[in-house]
Design a protein around this motif. Structure first.
Motif, PDB file in Angstrom:
ATOM      1  N   THR A   1     -34.207 -10.772   7.836  1.00 25.97           N
ATOM      2  CA  THR A   1     -34.739  -9.488   7.397  1.00 25.97           C
ATOM      3  C   THR A   1     -34.354  -8.460   8.453  1.00 25.97           C
ATOM      4  N   MET A   2     -34.703  -7.219   8.229  1.00 28.37           N
ATOM      5  CA  MET A   2     -34.382  -6.184   9.201  1.00 28.37           C
ATOM      6  C   MET A   2     -35.140  -6.374  10.509  1.00 28.37           C
ATOM      7  N   ASP A   3     -36.189  -7.185  10.481  1.00 25.18           N
ATOM      8  CA  ASP A   3     -36.988  -7.409  11.694  1.00 25.18           C
ATOM      9  C   ASP A   3     -36.675  -8.735  12.371  1.00 25.18           C
ATOM     10  N   SER A   4     -35.686  -9.471  11.866  1.00 29.65           N
ATOM     11  CA  SER A   4     -35.363 -10.785  12.443  1.00 29.65           C
ATOM     12  C   SER A   4     -34.677 -10.652  13.797  1.00 29.65           C
ATOM     13  N   LYS A   5     -35.012 -11.584  14.698  1.00 28.75           N
ATOM     14  CA  LYS A   5     -34.364 -11.665  15.997  1.00 28.75           C
ATOM     15  C   LYS A   5     -33.544 -12.954  16.060  1.00 28.75           C
ATOM     16  N   MET A   6     -32.565 -12.979  16.928  1.00 34.25           N
ATOM     17  CA  MET A   6     -31.724 -14.159  17.102  1.00 34.25           C
ATOM     18  C   MET A   6     -32.334 -15.092  18.151  1.00 34.25           C
ATOM     19  N   PRO A   7     -31.966 -16.377  18.119  1.00 33.05           N
ATOM     20  CA  PRO A   7     -32.521 -17.323  19.098  1.00 33.05           C
ATOM     21  C   PRO A   7     -32.264 -16.910  20.541  1.00 33.05           C
ATOM     22  N   GLU A   8     -31.078 -16.380  20.825  1.00 35.42           N
ATOM     23  CA  GLU A   8     -30.715 -15.989  22.178  1.00 35.42           C
ATOM     24  C   GLU A   8     -30.794 -14.471  22.327  1.00 35.42           C
ATOM     25  N   PRO A   9     -31.594 -13.964  23.267  1.00 37.86           N
ATOM     26  CA  PRO A   9     -31.573 -12.522  23.516  1.00 37.86           C
ATOM     27  C   PRO A   9     -30.248 -12.122  24.158  1.00 37.86           C
ATOM     28  N   CYS A  10     -29.936 -10.856  24.113  1.00 37.59           N
ATOM     29  CA  CYS A  10     -28.687 -10.374  24.711  1.00 37.59           C
ATOM     30  C   CYS A  10     -28.864 -10.226  26.217  1.00 37.59           C
ATOM     31  N   ARG A  11     -28.124 -11.027  26.977  1.00 36.11           N
ATOM     32  CA  ARG A  11     -28.120 -10.915  28.438  1.00 36.11           C
ATOM     33  C   ARG A  11     -26.777 -10.378  28.943  1.00 36.11           C
ATOM     34  N   GLY A  12     -25.990  -9.830  28.019  1.00 43.38           N
ATOM     35  CA  GLY A  12     -24.685  -9.311  28.393  1.00 43.38           C
ATOM     36  C   GLY A  12     -23.556 -10.286  28.143  1.00 43.38           C
ATOM     37  N   GLU A  13     -23.903 -11.552  27.875  1.00 48.67           N
ATOM     38  CA  GLU A  13     -22.868 -12.553  27.587  1.00 48.67           C
ATOM     39  C   GLU A  13     -23.465 -13.676  26.759  1.00 48.67           C
ATOM     40  N   TYR A  14     -22.582 -14.434  26.122  1.00 53.04           N
ATOM     41  CA  TYR A  14     -23.013 -15.507  25.237  1.00 53.04           C
ATOM     42  C   TYR A  14     -22.062 -16.687  25.406  1.00 53.04           C
ATOM     43  N   GLN A  15     -22.643 -17.856  25.733  1.00 52.19           N
ATOM     44  CA  GLN A  15     -21.839 -19.054  25.938  1.00 52.19           C
ATOM     45  C   GLN A  15     -21.627 -19.746  24.594  1.00 52.19           C
ATOM     46  N   PHE A  16     -20.357 -19.897  24.231  1.00 54.55           N
ATOM     47  CA  PHE A  16     -20.032 -20.630  23.008  1.00 54.55           C
ATOM     48  C   PHE A  16     -18.835 -21.512  23.305  1.00 54.55           C
ATOM     49  N   GLY A  17     -19.033 -22.827  23.158  1.00 57.03           N
ATOM     50  CA  GLY A  17     -17.968 -23.754  23.531  1.00 57.03           C
ATOM     51  C   GLY A  17     -17.726 -23.662  25.026  1.00 57.03           C
ATOM     52  N   ASN A  18     -16.480 -23.592  25.395  1.00 61.59           N
ATOM     53  CA  ASN A  18     -16.149 -23.518  26.819  1.00 61.59           C
ATOM     54  C   ASN A  18     -15.792 -22.100  27.255  1.00 61.59           C
ATOM     55  N   ARG A  19     -16.206 -21.109  26.455  1.00 60.69           N
ATOM     56  CA  ARG A  19     -15.879 -19.725  26.781  1.00 60.69           C
ATOM     57  C   ARG A  19     -17.125 -18.855  26.747  1.00 60.69           C
ATOM     58  N   VAL A  20     -17.142 -17.882  27.626  1.00 61.66           N
ATOM     59  CA  VAL A  20     -18.222 -16.912  27.659  1.00 61.66           C
ATOM     60  C   VAL A  20     -17.765 -15.660  26.907  1.00 61.66           C
ATOM     61  N   TRP A  21     -18.534 -15.300  25.874  1.00 59.15           N
ATOM     62  CA  TRP A  21     -18.234 -14.107  25.077  1.00 59.15           C
ATOM     63  C   TRP A  21     -19.194 -13.013  25.530  1.00 59.15           C
ATOM     64  N   LYS A  22     -18.683 -11.845  25.816  1.00 60.20           N
ATOM     65  CA  LYS A  22     -19.481 -10.795  26.443  1.00 60.20           C
ATOM     66  C   LYS A  22     -19.851  -9.691  25.462  1.00 60.20           C
ATOM     67  N   CYS A  23     -20.865  -8.940  25.833  1.00 60.39           N
ATOM     68  CA  CYS A  23     -21.257  -7.734  25.134  1.00 60.39           C
ATOM     69  C   CYS A  23     -20.768  -6.548  25.967  1.00 60.39           C
TER      70      CYS A  23
END
Length: 622
Positions: free
Chosen positions: A340-362
Motif C-alpha cells: 500500500t502507499m504506507d508500506s515499508k520495506m524490510p531494510e531501511p535505506c542506509r545509503g547502500e544495499y547488499q545484494f549477492g556479492n555487490r553493494v548497490w548504493k543510493c
C-alpha cells in the motif's frame, strides 16, 4: 538501227502509264485517308504538338492550432520552368539562365534529372523564385526560349523552427515515393508533405492539380496561352485543425532558446485525455528552408551537425526512463496487492544495499531511513525500489510493463515513431542481452528505470497522463480522431491513483524537485504533481527527466521534459512548471523568459537528489 520496233515502244509506254496511274491512285487514296477520313485524328495530334500541358499546383490546406491560429499556410510565389524538347536544349538554356542568376543557385544536373523522370513535363528550375530573379529573367526572356514563369502558392510556416518537428515540411515528390504508393493520386513533380503533420495528413492537405495549355513553336518557344476554356483549375486542399496551443508552443520555443540553447532535448504537453498541446524537439530546423527545395549547403550542414537537428527527440529518441519509471514499479506492486502507499520495506535505506556479492548504493549516501512507498517516491529512494523490484520479480515487472504499454509505440498520429525497448518476458530479456541465464541483479536495474529499458518521451507522457486521469493510458493525438481508441487500463483503483498523485505532490513540495522550484511562482500558484529523474547512458553524462501534471486535484495539463547530458532532473523541473503556468494562467509570456537565465556551464553536481549515480551501469551484475 533501233533495237525496239514501234509497236514494242508503244506497248512499253502503255505499261508505264498503267504503273504511274496505279501509283497516283495509291497516293491519292493515302492523301484522301489522311486529309478526309483521318482528319480529326491528325488534327488532335498536331494540336498536341503545338500545345504543352502546364500543371497548376493546388494550394495546400492550412494547418491551424486549436483556436484557429496559423501554423502553416500559403503565400503567393513564383515557379520558374523551362519548356524544352530534348536534353541538349534544356542544358543549353540552363547554361544561359545560370549566368543571369546568383552563382551556384542553379543545379543543372538536378534539374535535368528531375525533368527526365517527371515524364518530360516543363523542367522545374525554381519552385519558389524570388522577385528579383523573376524580374531579371523577364528582362532576358529573348535569350531563354521556353521560359515559363507562373504564380503558384508557396508554403510558409510563420513560427519557423519552433514548429519544425511538429509540422515537418513539403517538397517535390521523388521517384521512390511515387513507386511506394504512399501518396495516392500524386503526379510526378507534385508538392507533397515530408515528415510531421505535412506527411501524416498529406491526403487531406494536398488538393488536386489543375492544368492549362501553352502554345509553343517547334523550338519550344512559348507563343501564347490557350483560351481558359481548355484549362482545368486546381482544387485546393482542406484545412487541418490540430489540438496544438500555438502560444504555448511558441512560449516553450522561446524559453528553450533563452535558457537551454546548447542542450539537446524535448518537451511535450498534453491533456490527460491525449490531446497534445505542445510538441517540441531541440535542436530544430526551419521548415521554410525546405520550401522550393533546400540548397545543398544548408542540407549538408543539417546532416553533418553532431547535435542532429533533424532527429525528432519526442518520438524517435529512446532513453532510460530512470526514476520516473519508479511510478510504474509502484503501480505494478499496488495493482498486485503487494504493498500500500504506507508500506515499508524490510531494510531501511542506509545509503547502500547488499545484494549477492555487490553493494548497490543510493544517491543519498547517508541514507533515507525507513520510508513508506509515498515517502520513497517523494525522495526517490533507490534502496526502497531495489527491494520493491525484488518483491515483484522479473516476470511480473516485464509482464505488467508490457500490459501497461511500455513495449509499444504510443500511437501518436505522426510517422517514424520509435518502438520503446522493453521485453515482454524473462526469456526475451535474456535473448536480447545475448546471455544464457537470467540474473536477479537485472531486477534491481529495472526497478529504478535502468537496464534493458528505453522509452520515448511521448510514451512516458501518456503513462503520466493515465496517472493524472482515470488510470487508462490512451493514444496521444494532434488531430482529434473520429473514433477514440480504448487505451490500456493500468489496473489501479481510484484510491491507489490518488495515493500516487499525493506522492508526486510531495516530490514538488518537499522532495527531489523542491530545491529547483523554490523560486518558481508557478509551483506556489498551482498544485503541481511531478517526478524527477536522471538516467545513465553509456559514454554520456546523465540525462534528465521531469514528468508533471497540474492542478494535481483536477489535472488539466501534463508536461514532460527530457534533456540530454549533464543536467539532473531537479534542475529542469522549472521549465515544465513555467509551461504549466503559461497554459493555466498565462502568467508567463515569451517576454518573461528573456529575464531568466541559468548557468549550465559548471560541472554537474553528482550529489544532487535523484542522480542515480550509484547503481552499476545497465548490464553490470552483482
Amino acid at each position: 538501227m533501233s533495237a525496239f520496233t514501234s509497236w514494242q515502244m508503244a506497248r512499253r509506254a502503255q505499261g508505264a502509264t498503267v504503273v504511274l496511274l496505279l501509283l497516283f491512285a495509291v497516293l491519292g487514296g493515302a492523301f484522301f485517308k489522311a486529309q478526309v477520313l483521318d482528319h480529326q485524328k491528325y488534327r488532335v495530334e498536331s494540336a498536341g504538338n503545338r500545345f504543352r500541358q502546364i500543371p497548376l499546383e493546388a494550394p495546400r490546406g492550412a494547418i491551424l492550432d486549436r483556436n484557429g491560429l496559423v501554423i502553416a499556410d500559403n503565400i503567393p510565389g513564383y515557379s520558374i520552368k523551362l519548356i524544352v524538347n530534348n536534353e541538349d536544349s534544356l542544358r543549353a538554356v540552363l547554361g544561359r539562365l545560370a549566368a543571369l542568376v546568383p552563382s551556384d543557385s542553379v543545379d543543372i544536373e538536378t534539374v535535368v534529372k528531375r525533368w527526365k523522370w517527371a515524364t518530360y513535363q516543363p523542367a522545374l528550375v525554381f519552385a519558389s523564385g524570388q522577385y528579383p530573379v523573376v524580374a531579371t529573367l523577364e528582362e532576358h526572356r529573348a535569350l531563354l526560349p521556353g521560359l515559363l514563369i507562373q504564380r503558384e502558392p508557396r508554403r510558409e510556416y510563420p513560427s519557423g523552427a519552433g514548429v519544425g518537428h511538429l509540422v515537418g515540411y513539403v517538397s517535390q515528390i521523388n521517384q521512390m515515393q511515387l513507386d511506394s504508393g504512399w501518396f495516392a493520386g500524386a503526379q510526378p513533380g507534385e508538392i507533397v508533405g515530408q515528415q510531421g503533420l505535412e506527411i501524416e495528413y498529406d491526403s487531406i492537405l494536398r488538393g488536386r492539380r489543375g492544368v492549362r495549355y501553352a502554345e509553343v513553336t517547334a523550338g519550344g518557344r512559348t507563343v501564347r496561352d490557350r483560351p481558359a476554356s481548355g484549362s482545368l483549375p486546381p482544387v485546393p486542399g482542406h484545412d487541418l485543425k490540430t489540438t496544438i496551443d500555438l502560444p504555448l508552443q511558441e512560449f516553450i520555443d522561446s524559453m528553450w532558446r533563452t535558457d537551454l540553447p546548447n542542450r539537446r532535448g524535448a518537451m511535450v504537453a498534453l491533456k490527460p485525455d491525449g490531446e497534445i498541446l505542445a510538441y517540441y524537439s531541440y535542436p530544430d530546423f526551419d521548415p521554410n528552408a525546405f520550401v522550393g527545395g533546400i540548397d545543398a549547403t544548408t542540407y549538408t550542414s543539417l546532416l553533418d551537425d553532431a547535435n542532429r537537428p533533424l532527429y525528432n527527440r519526442v518520438i524517435q529518441g529512446t532513453y532510460p526512463p530512470a526514476s520516473p519509471f519508479k511510478l510504474a514499479i509502484a503501480a505494478m506492486a499496488l495493482r498486485r496487492g503487494l504493498v500500500t502507499m504506507d508500506s515499508k520495506m524490510p531494510e531501511p535505506c542506509r545509503g547502500e544495499y547488499q545484494f549477492g556479492n555487490r553493494v548497490w548504493k543510493c544517491y543519498d549516501h547517508a541514507g533515507h531511513g525507513a520510508l513508506t512507498l509515498r515517502e520513497a517516491i517523494a525522495e526517490s529512494c533507490d534502496i526502497y525500489f531495489y527491494q520493491l523490484g525484488l518483491m515483484l520479480g522479473g516476470d511480473a515487472i516485464l509482464q505488467d510493463g508490457t500490459e501497461m504499454g511500455f513495449g509499444d509505440r504510443s500511437g501518436v498520429d505522426l510517422p517514424n515513431e520509435s518502438r520503446p525497448r522493453f521485453n515482454s518476458s524473462v526469456k526475451s530479456y535474456v535473448d536480447s542481452r545475448g546471455v544464457s541465464t537470467w540474473s536477479k541483479g537485472e531486477v534491481l536495474n529495472l526497478a529504478i528505470g535502468q537496464g534493458h529499458n528505453a522509452q520515448t518521451l511521448i510514451n512516458m507522457a501518456t503513462f503520466y497522463a493515465a496517472l493524472a486521469s482515470d488510470g487508462v493510458k490512451r493514444e496521444p493525438y494532434l488531430v482529434t480522431p473520429a473514433v477514440p481508441t480504448p487505451g490500456k487500463d493500468l489496473g489501479l483503483t481510484q484510491d491507489q491513483l490518488a495515493g500516487l498523485r499525493d506522492a508526486m505532490i510531495a516530490v514538488v513540495k518537499s522532495g527531489t524537485a523542491t530545491a529547483g522550484l523554490v523560486h518558481e511562482t508557478g509551483a506556489r500558484d498551482y498544485e503541481i504533481a511531478g517526478k524527477t529523474g536522471s538516467g545513465q547512458v553509456t559514454g554520456q553524462q546523465d540525462l534528465a527527466w521531469f514528468m508533471s501534471f497540474a492542478p494535481a486535484s483536477d489535472p488539466k495539463i501534463v508536461v514532460g521534459i527530457q534533456v540530454e547530458e549533464g543536467i539532473h532532473g531537479g534542475l529542469i523541473a522549472k521549465y515544465a512548471v513555467r509551461a504549466i503556468a503559461r497554459y493555466l494562467g498565462g502568467k508567463a509570456t515569451k517576454l518573461d523568459v528573456a529575464n531568466i537565465t541559468e548557468d549550465f556551464t559548471q560541472p554537474a553536481d553528482t550529489s544532487h537528489p535523484d542522480s542515480t549515480k550509484a547503481p552499476p551501469h545497465p548490464g553490470t551484475r552483482p
